[in-house]
Design a protein around this motif. Structure first.
Motif, mmCIF file in Angstrom:
data_model
loop_
_atom_site.group_PDB
_atom_site.id
_atom_site.type_symbol
_atom_site.label_atom_id
_atom_site.label_comp_id
_atom_site.label_asym_id
_atom_site.label_seq_id
_atom_site.Cartn_x
_atom_site.Cartn_y
_atom_site.Cartn_z
ATOM 1 N N TYR A 138 -0.810 11.183 92.952
ATOM 2 C CA TYR A 138 0.092 11.513 94.050
ATOM 3 C C TYR A 138 -0.679 11.554 95.372
ATOM 4 O O TYR A 138 -0.245 10.988 96.381
ATOM 5 N N LEU A 162 -1.789 7.990 96.245
ATOM 6 C CA LEU A 162 -0.663 7.148 96.656
ATOM 7 C C LEU A 162 -0.296 7.404 98.114
ATOM 8 O O LEU A 162 0.026 6.477 98.858
ATOM 9 N N LEU A 199 -1.002 0.559 95.456
ATOM 10 C CA LEU A 199 0.377 1.043 95.312
ATOM 11 C C LEU A 199 0.924 0.716 93.929
ATOM 12 O O LEU A 199 1.634 1.529 93.319
ATOM 13 N N GLY A 255 1.448 3.906 91.694
ATOM 14 C CA GLY A 255 2.901 4.072 91.541
ATOM 15 C C GLY A 255 3.354 3.979 90.106
ATOM 16 O O GLY A 255 4.390 4.518 89.734
ATOM 17 N N LYS A 305 6.656 5.834 87.417
ATOM 18 C CA LYS A 305 7.809 4.957 87.181
ATOM 19 C C LYS A 305 8.685 5.429 86.028
ATOM 20 O O LYS A 305 9.869 5.141 85.999
ATOM 21 N N HIS A 310 13.587 5.904 89.391
ATOM 22 C CA HIS A 310 12.187 5.647 89.704
ATOM 23 C C HIS A 310 11.763 4.270 89.187
ATOM 24 O O HIS A 310 11.029 3.543 89.869
ATOM 25 N N TYR A 335 10.499 1.276 91.501
ATOM 26 C CA TYR A 335 9.149 0.750 91.271
ATOM 27 C C TYR A 335 9.191 -0.766 91.060
ATOM 28 O O TYR A 335 8.364 -1.500 91.608
ATOM 29 N N TYR A 340 10.052 4.606 97.896
ATOM 30 C CA TYR A 340 9.513 4.952 96.576
ATOM 31 C C TYR A 340 8.646 6.215 96.641
ATOM 32 O O TYR A 340 8.738 7.087 95.770
ATOM 33 N N LYS A 341 7.828 6.314 97.656
ATOM 34 C CA LYS A 341 6.976 7.504 97.783
ATOM 35 C C LYS A 341 7.811 8.759 98.026
ATOM 36 O O LYS A 341 7.420 9.855 97.592
ATOM 37 N N ILE A 394 9.161 10.501 94.738
ATOM 38 C CA ILE A 394 8.209 11.100 93.792
ATOM 39 C C ILE A 394 8.091 12.603 94.033
ATOM 40 O O ILE A 394 8.012 13.063 95.160
#
Length: 135
Positions: free
Chosen positions: A63, A66, A81, A85, A89, A95, A99, A129-130, A133
């Motif tokens: 984390y 990323l 990434l 990542g 996923k 997610h 991803y 995407y970030k 999370i």
């Protein structure tokens, strides 16, 4: 009165001595062992807690990595990434889809010698995407 003066009074109500069982030493030993066992249990739990505190957490480390990816080198950033990542996923179906979408967009930044900088759509998909999370 003469009998009283000579101390010859017959005593018929005195019974012989009986044995009294004394367990206080056993109680002391038992309570001491119980206290020692409880203390050893607390020491063991404290030791385990200290060991788990120092344990490596892959998700937390990925984390951090990323969110610290440098976008100045897009090729390396695309690989980073993808790698970091992948840890997140499988959290949910959303997610996984996000991803896979990010992988499709990052595909054009991989496997080439020279690549251009990330465009705004790519940056938007990466940030989306970030943002999904949670650790």
């Amino acid at each position: 009165m003469q009998n009283l003066q000579q101390n010859e009074i017959p005593l018929h109500d005195i019974k012989p001595l009986i044995e009294i069982h004394e367990y206080s030493l056993y109680y002391l030993i038992g309570v001491s062992l119980l206290v020692v066992l409880i203390l050893l249990g607390f020491i063991y739990l404290a030791y385990k807690w200290m060991q788990n505190r120092k344990k490596y957490n892959k998700r937390a480390e990925h984390y951090k990595r990323l969110f610290s990816v440098d976008y100045s080198n897009p090729k390396k950033a695309a690989y980073d990434l993808t790698f970091y990542g992948a840890t997140f996923k499988d959290d949910s179906e959303r997610h996984l889809k996000a991803y896979e979408n990010m992988l499709q967009i990052l595909q054009k930044y991989k496997y080439k010698k020279n690549v251009e900088n990330f465009d705004t759509d790519t940056l938007h998909v990466i940030e989306l995407y970030k943002g999904m999370i949670d650790v």
